[in-house]
Design an enzyme around this catalytic site. Structure first.
Site, short mmCIF file in Angstrom:
data_model
loop_
_atom_site.label_atom_id
_atom_site.label_comp_id
_atom_site.label_asym_id
_atom_site.label_seq_id
_atom_site.Cartn_x
_atom_site.Cartn_y
_atom_site.Cartn_z
N HIS A 52 -6.21 8.29 -1.68
CA HIS A 52 -5.34 7.82 -2.75
C HIS A 52 -6.15 7.76 -4.04
O HIS A 52 -7.39 7.66 -4.01
CB HIS A 52 -4.78 6.44 -2.43
CG HIS A 52 -3.78 6.45 -1.32
ND1 HIS A 52 -2.91 5.40 -1.11
CD2 HIS A 52 -3.50 7.37 -0.35
CE1 HIS A 52 -2.14 5.67 -0.07
NE2 HIS A 52 -2.49 6.86 0.41
N GLU A 54 -6.76 5.49 -6.28
CA GLU A 54 -7.65 4.34 -6.46
C GLU A 54 -8.89 4.47 -5.58
O GLU A 54 -10.01 4.16 -6.02
CB GLU A 54 -6.92 3.03 -6.13
CG GLU A 54 -5.74 2.74 -7.02
CD GLU A 54 -4.41 3.27 -6.49
OE1 GLU A 54 -3.37 2.73 -6.89
OE2 GLU A 54 -4.41 4.23 -5.68
N CYS A 82 -1.06 0.42 -3.25
CA CYS A 82 -0.55 0.20 -1.90
C CYS A 82 -1.47 -0.79 -1.18
O CYS A 82 -2.54 -1.12 -1.69
CB CYS A 82 -0.48 1.53 -1.14
SG CYS A 82 -2.09 2.14 -0.59
N CYS A 85 -5.09 0.53 -0.78
CA CYS A 85 -5.83 0.56 -2.04
C CYS A 85 -6.13 -0.85 -2.53
O CYS A 85 -7.22 -1.12 -3.03
CB CYS A 85 -5.06 1.35 -3.09
SG CYS A 85 -4.97 3.12 -2.71
#
Length: 152
Positions: A52, A54, A82, A85
């Site tokens: 992801h 991040e 999320c 993250c």
């Protein structure tokens, strides 16, 4: 538009254009406003469900700064983090996070963040999670503690 959020959005746009992953971008800056790391979602490019934006940015920032403690950094991300993250942000000690879109915005286009939030609350059974063999596994933890393992 905030200059760092603009960069996070540009990172997301670049990732989409390159077919690397979903519509997510991030940037990490130091307290003086210097960009330390950029990230965009690379789940599809890397065949890595943990890639992801991040996470990609956190990995880059840690390599650039040669440390795991990013408490002196600020994260800008194009969407509310999320649960994975968010956990990585907490593990990295990042204390300040700015996001553009919400987790509901992500859900509205089909992303499953809310399923994970519900699992954490105990409201669904999307995976089987059972404890086994604690007595044997705890010995490894005791050894780490005894040998003055670094706690992070």
């Amino acid at each position: 538009m905030n200059e760092y959020m603009k960069k996070a959005k540009e990172n997301a746009d670049k990732g989409i254009e390159n077919g690397e992953g979903g519509p997510f971008g991030a940037v990490i800056v130091d307290k003086e406003g210097n960009i330390i790391a950029n990230g965009n979602n690379k789940v599809l490019k890397d065949n890595d469900p943990t890639a992801h934006a991040e996470i990609v940015a956190i990995r880059e920032a840690c390599k650039t700064l040669n440390k795991i403690d990013l408490s002196d950094c600020i994260l800008y991300t194009s969407c509310e983090p999320c649960p994975m993250c968010l956990s990585a942000i907490i593990w990295a000690n990042i204390k300040e996070v700015y996001f553009g879109c919400t987790k509901n915005d992500a859900a509205n286009i089909g992303f499953r963040d809310n399923d994970i939030y519900e699992f954490i609350k105990g409201n669904n059974d999307m995976i089987c999670l059972k404890q086994i063999d604690r007595d044997e596994c705890i010995e490894t933890m005791k050894k780490y503690q005894k040998d003055s393992g670094i706690i992070y």
